[in-house]
Scaffold this motif. Structure first.
Motif, PDB file in Angstrom:
ATOM      1  N   PHE A 301       0.840  -1.193   0.000  1.00  0.00           N
ATOM      2  CA  PHE A 301       0.000   0.000   0.000  1.00  0.00           C
ATOM      3  C   PHE A 301       0.874   1.241   0.000  1.00  0.00           C
ATOM      4  N   PHE A 302       1.948   1.185   0.760  1.00  0.00           N
ATOM      5  CA  PHE A 302       2.849   2.331   0.814  1.00  0.00           C
ATOM      6  C   PHE A 302       3.439   2.617  -0.565  1.00  0.00           C
ATOM      7  N   TRP A 305       0.723   4.243  -2.551  1.00  0.00           N
ATOM      8  CA  TRP A 305       0.435   5.555  -1.994  1.00  0.00           C
ATOM      9  C   TRP A 305       1.478   6.554  -2.488  1.00  0.00           C
ATOM     10  N   VAL A 306       2.746   6.151  -2.444  1.00  0.00           N
ATOM     11  CA  VAL A 306       3.802   7.034  -2.923  1.00  0.00           C
ATOM     12  C   VAL A 306       3.637   7.283  -4.413  1.00  0.00           C
ATOM     13  N   TRP A 308       1.060   7.429  -6.265  1.00  0.00           N
ATOM     14  CA  TRP A 308      -0.016   8.346  -6.642  1.00  0.00           C
ATOM     15  C   TRP A 308       0.108   9.664  -5.925  1.00  0.00           C
ATOM     16  N   THR A 309       1.238   9.898  -5.263  1.00  0.00           N
ATOM     17  CA  THR A 309       1.433  11.199  -4.630  1.00  0.00           C
ATOM     18  C   THR A 309       2.540  11.983  -5.321  1.00  0.00           C
TER      19      THR A 309
ATOM     20  N   ILE B  27       7.316  15.788   0.797  1.00  0.00           N
ATOM     21  CA  ILE B  27       6.745  14.502   0.399  1.00  0.00           C
ATOM     22  C   ILE B  27       5.740  14.040   1.445  1.00  0.00           C
ATOM     23  N   GLY B  30       2.617  15.977   1.098  1.00  0.00           N
ATOM     24  CA  GLY B  30       1.838  15.507  -0.055  1.00  0.00           C
ATOM     25  C   GLY B  30       1.148  14.199   0.239  1.00  0.00           C
ATOM     26  N   MET B  31       1.868  13.296   0.919  1.00  0.00           N
ATOM     27  CA  MET B  31       1.270  11.992   1.204  1.00  0.00           C
ATOM     28  C   MET B  31       0.087  12.146   2.158  1.00  0.00           C
ATOM     29  N   THR B  34      -2.853  13.140  -0.028  1.00  0.00           N
ATOM     30  CA  THR B  34      -3.466  12.037  -0.776  1.00  0.00           C
ATOM     31  C   THR B  34      -4.182  11.086   0.176  1.00  0.00           C
TER      32      THR B  34
END
Ligand code: SF4
Ligand code: SF4
Lengths: 346, 182
Positions: A301-302, A305-306, A308-309, B27, B30-31, B34
């Motif tokens: 998931f991480f 998540w990264v 799409w960020t 970062i 940003g995370m 999201t």
């Protein structure tokens, strides 16, 4: 007597290999689904929800589609290498899972079965050897395509792996200095009895994490397949299941590096606050495998998540980050670790 | 230079400082953004199961109107075809025979009336042009199809159901349309 025992061992290992291969394929399949779902959710969309309940059959549909697509081999490509590329990528992606301890022993059919295909002493070195070979699949495929975009993608992949492998290796040396051995199983046992390695090597973990993003060609380091500049990067010329192999290999790599990170830094199959020796062996194994899988899912998931960020790095930024920041940082981490160990051992 | 709106913002072109060059704080910010989107409501409407309600003035597929007794309003005057900027309408006129007074309101009627939905831009000018309140645009749109010829809608497909013989279907087709009696 010896022969009979060996036969049982071979059978046991074969079954284990089959399970691990099947499981990683299945997990890779559903990671593609999860990727699309996570992307959708992070972007306030719904994601695939048409094939089967909640869209759960979507990966099957995708796979079928890839199988039925026309197989195109470019006229001027090197046919042998063109087919070798994706096969190699897939093979190396699968090979790493051989040394990972999936759980403690189970007692089945009157035998103690270790949930690990091969517990070799240099487990971690084996992993790194194989992982860095994964780039050969990409390079060979991109070279054989006879396409400049592919070639550029392949070049990028190669230079990226070289740059980040170094920092990764150095951060790992610091970890090995702390643990004192190279076997993955021993590391897990150590973490079971003491602290998880993340507590001892936080900076090392950070470097390792960043580097594993780069090794898996994941955003923000997915320059080898940067769509908007290189069309498809190294797999521009690929179609049908050969393309599928490349994409699949990426997800298997992601899965494997999640497992490796969980094993190295987060105690592997160790469940925190539970004394495994207090419960029966079978239950402990089940618990171990599920705990490891939970950690892996969290890492996957991480990864998504990264992805799409963070937008993709520019190529010079990527190189600067690798050579000017991560490698010095890893060296610094190694030196400090060494100094601390020296100080306490005196 | 004079800015056209007050939304213009000066771009910060200073070189990145150390904190920014570490990337990590931004970062993480940003995370967090999201991640917060996981809990947001999704604006998507699951289309075939759920449809979006259209406003009463939505300009969708055409409907050819009948009067209260179920007679077709259209008199094949051709004004709609003239008004149509996309030239999507074609028709053929015919004279009403004796005994057909219950079918057609006027002495002349459209024997054939076709609208090519691929040409139509759903501007509603035909509705505006019609002197007989014989055509109006409804709150539905043309469904997808495999062949172009399916998009040429015939008179039978556009004619509203008979108000006396099939009152429910008539009411349904009528929808929220405001009835204006002439
Ligand atoms: S809506 Fe506009 S384009 Fe369509 S048929 Fe009527 S006048 Fe022509
Ligand atoms: S729909 Fe109206 S404008 Fe068009 S031909 Fe019929 S009566 Fe005339």
């Amino acid at each position: 007597m010896l022969l009979a025992l060996d036969f049982a061992l071979i059978l046991e290992k074969l079954v284990l290999i089959l399970i691990v291969v099947m499981a990683s394929l299945g997990i890779a399949m559903y990671t593609t689904f999860a990727e699309r779902k996570v992307a959708a959710i992070l972007q306030d969309r719904r994601g695939p929800n048409r094939a089967g309940p909640f869209g759960l059959l979507q990966p099957l549909a995708d796979g079928l589609k890839l199988f039925f697509k026309e197989e195109i081999i470019p006229n001027l490509s090197n046919k042998f290498l063109f087919i070798l590329g994706p096969s190699l990528a897939m093979m190396t992606a699968m090979m790493t899972s051989a040394v990972i301890p999936w759980g403690d022993k189970v007692h089945l059919f009157g035998r103690d079965i270790a949930l690990q295909i091969a517990n070799i002493d240099v487990g971690i070195l084996f992993v790194f050897g194989v992982v860095s070979m994964g780039v050969y699949g990409i390079m060979i495929g991109s070279w054989a395509s006879n396409n400049k975009y592919s070639l550029m993608g392949g070049l990028r992949a190669a230079s990226q792996i070289i740059s980040y492998e170094l920092a990764m290796g150095i951060s790992l040396i610091a970890l090995i200095m702390v643990t004192g051995n190279l076997g993955l199983k021993e590391m897990v046992v150590q973490q079971q009895n003491g602290w998880w390695n993340i507590a001892k090597q936080p900076l090392g973990f950070l470097i390792f994490l960043v580097c594993s993003f780069a090794e898996c060609n994941r955003t923000p380091f997915d320059l080898p397949e940067a769509e908007n500049e290189l069309i498809g990067g190294y797999h521009t010329e690929y179609s049908s299941m050969k393309l599928g192999f490349y994409l699949f290999a990426e997800y298997i790599n992601m899965f494997v590096s999640s497992v490796i990170m969980a094993t190295l830094f987060f105690g592997g199959y160790d469940c925190p606050f539970v004394d495994e020796s207090a419960i029966s062996q079978g239950w402990a194994a089940i618990l171990g495998v599920s705990v490891l899988m939970a950690k892996v899912v969290a890492f996957l998931f991480f990864f998504m998540w990264v992805r799409w960020t963070i937008p993709r790095f520019r190529y010079d930024q990527l190189m600067r980050l690798g050579w000017k920041i991560l490698i010095p940082l890893a060296l610094f981490n190694m030196l400090v670790t060494g100094a601390v160990i020296l100080y306490f051992n005196k | 230079m004079q800015a056209l709106t007050n939304k213009a913002q000066q771009v910060d072109r200073r070189p990145m400082n150390l904190l920014e060059r570490m990337y990590l704080p931004t970062i993480i910010k940003g995370m967090a953004i999201t991640f917060s989107h996981i809990f947001k409501k999704k604006p998507t409407i699951n289309y075939p199961e759920k449809t979006r309600p259209f406003s009463p003035v939505f300009r969708g597929l055409h409907i050819l109107n009948r009067d209260e007794e179920g007679r077709e309003n259209c008199t094949a005057c051709g004004l709609c075809a003239v008004a149509c900027p996309a030239e999507a309408i074609t028709m053929e006129a015919a004279e009403r025979k004796d005994g057909e007074e219950n079918l057609y309101k006027e002495e002349k009627y459209a024997a054939k009336y076709e609208i090519n939905m691929l040409r139509c831009i759903f501007c509603g000018l035909c509705e505006e042009a019609c002197p007989k309140d014989a055509i109006y645009l409804s709150e539905t749109f043309a469904p997808a199809d495999y062949q172009r010829k399916q998009f040429i809608y015939k008179k039978e497909e556009m004619l509203i159901p008979h108000p006396i013989n099939e009152p429910e279907a008539y009411a349904k087709a009528r929808g929220n349309k405001v009835v204006t009696s002439q």
